[in-house]
Design an enzyme around this catalytic site. Structure first.
Site, PDB file in Angstrom:
ATOM      1  N   GLN A 102       7.827 -12.627 -25.116  1.00 45.32           N
ATOM      2  CA  GLN A 102       9.138 -12.328 -25.707  1.00 45.32           C
ATOM      3  C   GLN A 102       9.896 -11.249 -24.942  1.00 45.32           C
ATOM      4  O   GLN A 102      11.036 -10.926 -25.287  1.00 45.32           O
ATOM      5  CB  GLN A 102       8.953 -11.874 -27.163  1.00 45.32           C
ATOM      6  CG  GLN A 102       8.295 -12.901 -28.056  1.00 45.32           C
ATOM      7  CD  GLN A 102       7.800 -12.307 -29.369  1.00 45.32           C
ATOM      8  OE1 GLN A 102       8.038 -11.147 -29.687  1.00 45.32           O
ATOM      9  NE2 GLN A 102       7.093 -13.108 -30.140  1.00 45.32           N
ATOM     10  N   HIS A 164       7.000  -8.591 -29.516  1.00 44.49           N
ATOM     11  CA  HIS A 164       7.688  -7.682 -30.438  1.00 44.49           C
ATOM     12  C   HIS A 164       8.407  -6.536 -29.723  1.00 44.49           C
ATOM     13  O   HIS A 164       8.153  -5.366 -29.957  1.00 44.49           O
ATOM     14  CB  HIS A 164       6.694  -7.116 -31.460  1.00 44.49           C
ATOM     15  CG  HIS A 164       6.116  -8.142 -32.376  1.00 44.49           C
ATOM     16  ND1 HIS A 164       5.431  -7.803 -33.522  1.00 44.49           N
ATOM     17  CD2 HIS A 164       6.116  -9.500 -32.330  1.00 44.49           C
ATOM     18  CE1 HIS A 164       5.033  -8.908 -34.137  1.00 44.49           C
ATOM     19  NE2 HIS A 164       5.444  -9.954 -33.420  1.00 44.49           N
ATOM     20  N   GLU A 258      12.981  -9.439 -43.343  1.00 45.91           N
ATOM     21  CA  GLU A 258      13.699  -8.491 -44.191  1.00 45.91           C
ATOM     22  C   GLU A 258      15.114  -8.216 -43.701  1.00 45.91           C
ATOM     23  O   GLU A 258      15.360  -8.165 -42.495  1.00 45.91           O
ATOM     24  CB  GLU A 258      12.951  -7.151 -44.241  1.00 45.91           C
ATOM     25  CG  GLU A 258      11.584  -7.225 -44.869  1.00 45.91           C
ATOM     26  CD  GLU A 258      10.860  -5.890 -44.909  1.00 45.91           C
ATOM     27  OE1 GLU A 258       9.734  -5.846 -45.428  1.00 45.91           O
ATOM     28  OE2 GLU A 258      11.436  -4.879 -44.433  1.00 45.91           O
ATOM     29  N   TYR A 268      10.267   2.131 -43.595  1.00 45.94           N
ATOM     30  CA  TYR A 268      10.500   0.777 -44.106  1.00 45.94           C
ATOM     31  C   TYR A 268       9.205  -0.005 -44.328  1.00 45.94           C
ATOM     32  O   TYR A 268       9.248  -1.189 -44.620  1.00 45.94           O
ATOM     33  CB  TYR A 268      11.514   0.061 -43.213  1.00 45.94           C
ATOM     34  CG  TYR A 268      12.882   0.665 -43.407  1.00 45.94           C
ATOM     35  CD1 TYR A 268      13.771   0.154 -44.344  1.00 45.94           C
ATOM     36  CD2 TYR A 268      13.231   1.839 -42.749  1.00 45.94           C
ATOM     37  CE1 TYR A 268      14.990   0.761 -44.591  1.00 45.94           C
ATOM     38  CE2 TYR A 268      14.450   2.459 -42.987  1.00 45.94           C
ATOM     39  CZ  TYR A 268      15.319   1.917 -43.913  1.00 45.94           C
ATOM     40  OH  TYR A 268      16.519   2.530 -44.178  1.00 45.94           O
ATOM     41  N   TYR A 279      -0.641 -14.669 -39.816  1.00 53.22           N
ATOM     42  CA  TYR A 279      -0.420 -16.036 -39.350  1.00 53.22           C
ATOM     43  C   TYR A 279      -1.593 -16.954 -39.638  1.00 53.22           C
ATOM     44  O   TYR A 279      -1.434 -18.168 -39.756  1.00 53.22           O
ATOM     45  CB  TYR A 279      -0.092 -16.029 -37.855  1.00 53.22           C
ATOM     46  CG  TYR A 279       1.198 -15.307 -37.550  1.00 53.22           C
ATOM     47  CD1 TYR A 279       2.427 -15.858 -37.902  1.00 53.22           C
ATOM     48  CD2 TYR A 279       1.186 -14.054 -36.947  1.00 53.22           C
ATOM     49  CE1 TYR A 279       3.620 -15.194 -37.646  1.00 53.22           C
ATOM     50  CE2 TYR A 279       2.375 -13.374 -36.678  1.00 53.22           C
ATOM     51  CZ  TYR A 279       3.579 -13.952 -37.036  1.00 53.22           C
ATOM     52  OH  TYR A 279       4.753 -13.279 -36.786  1.00 53.22           O
TER      53      TYR A 279
END
Length: 385
Positions: A102, A164, A258, A268, A279
């Site tokens: 990613q 991420h 979220e 958070y 997963y």
């Protein structure tokens, strides 16, 4: 090779584009009654104008004052568009990126005072041999060349795997720069620890220096750019200038994406609380609430894999004004989220099946643009009467 399972939507969008081009827009850009294939949503009718069909992994987009649009490709390219058409040009001088999983070239934004200072901001992964790090840099543009590149902040420690990374960049009314950084995937607890930059939303000055009123500047060992923590993988941030509010969306694991109202110094929750599971189906935590940890304004189960987002402020979409549009990767949609102040009211799924939506943005002239990966599209939503 592009995924073909959404070919029917692409062909439909192309047909809509062709028909829309035969219709006459009014002074607000709205399509008139001779467009029989307009999309009827709950509160607005619009047409889908397909502008481009050949993206690989697009990520960020921004507009220059001269009307050009810049779109990043994760592999390290920045494509140049003009008058809603790809010019065939790409910027040179783009920094080398760590393209793994990613990671790669991610977001792009211009300074609010770009007309005077010419700064373009980039978020990307940089190769550090032992892994990649998220870097926020800025540069200027000479013709189609990026010049005077400056690395503003390097988010340590480096991490293997390329998962991420976040990342979005936004400015507020005082020209503070906010950016997101994911928890790097393999160690969720990063998000709860203040001695690393991962799983956080950060705040810096536009030159990369640290504001003296950041919440953790006086905490020994803390990364001083941190604004909030406990954020798993936030790939969308927007700033609501009218109300001076910062919003973010972040990926949950399996479920638990979220929408959060981002406020100074707050926690958070990830991975101490979540509405998702791992997963493989295992339980990450039994807790969805804990004292001192923020609740999302809304969350998605199952996940839509939230990504980029925009706040609708344009008069071209009067029934959507004040709504947040959220890109959905796995959901292959744009979620239109209605709010009453900071409270969730409801949502609608738009463009269902268009492909993995990476970003949705409102242009300076008030139109909504959507870019997708896999199906490789850029589309423009044309409001109808």
């Amino acid at each position: 090779m592009k995924i073909r399972k959404n070919l029917s939507f692409i062909l439909g969008a192309l047909i809509l584009s062709g028909l829309a081009s035969c219709s006459e827009p009014n002074e607000n850009g709205a399509i008139q009654e001779n467009d029989p294939f307009a999309v009827v949503s709950e509160k607005m009718t619009f047409s889908v104008d397909t502008l481009f069909t050949d993206f690989e992994n697009p990520w960020g987009m921004t507009w220059l004052p001269d009307g050009r649009m810049l779109v990043t490709e994760r592999k390290g390219e920045i494509l140049v568009f003009k008058d809603d058409k790809f010019t065939g040009e790409k910027l040179t001088g783009v920094p080398a990126v760590h393209e793994v999983n990613q990671a790669g070239l991610l977001d792009i934004a211009i300074h609010p005072d770009y007309a005077n200072n010419g700064w373009i901001y980039l978020a990307y992964a940089k190769d550090m041999r032992e892994g990649g790090v998220l870097v926020i840099s800025r540069a200027k543009l000479q013709g189609n060349a990026l010049v005077d590149l400056e690395e503003l902040i390097v988010n340590m420690p480096e991490w293997k795997g390329g998962r991420h990374f976040g990342t979005r960049i936004v400015f507020d009314k005082d020209n503070y720069l906010y950016y997101s950084n994911g928890d790097k995937g393999s160690r969720p607890q990063n998000a709860q620890e203040l001695d690393n930059a991962h799983g956080k939303i950060h705040r810096i000055h536009d030159d990369g220096s640290i504001p003296s009123d950041n919440p953790f500047v006086d905490v020994e060992g803390a990364v001083t750019s941190i604004w909030t923590y406990g954020n798993r993988n936030p790939q969308g941030i927007i700033y609501d200038a009218e109300n001076d509010r910062l919003w973010s969306v972040e990926h949950g694991p399996k479920g638990g994406d979220e929408l959060n109202l981002i406020e100074k110094g707050k926690n958070y929750g990830w991975p101490e609380i979540t509405y998702g599971i791992d997963y493989d189906g295992s339980i990450i935590t039994e807790d969805t609430e804990k004292e001192g940890m923020e609740q999302p304004v809304t969350y998605w189960v199952p996940s839509i894999a939230t990504c980029g987002m925009t706040l609708v402020t344009s008069d071209k979409y009067p029934a959507w004004k004040g709504n947040i549009l959220v890109a959905g990767l796995a959901g292959q949609q744009v979620a239109r989220v209605e709010l009453d102040g900071t409270s969730y009211v409801g949502e609608e799924k738009l463009l269902d099946g268009i492909g993995r939506v990476r970003q949705v943005s409102q242009s300076p002239d008030g139109f909504i643009y959507v870019i997708t990966e896999a199906t490789g599209l850029m589309v423009k939503l044309i409001p109808r009467n």
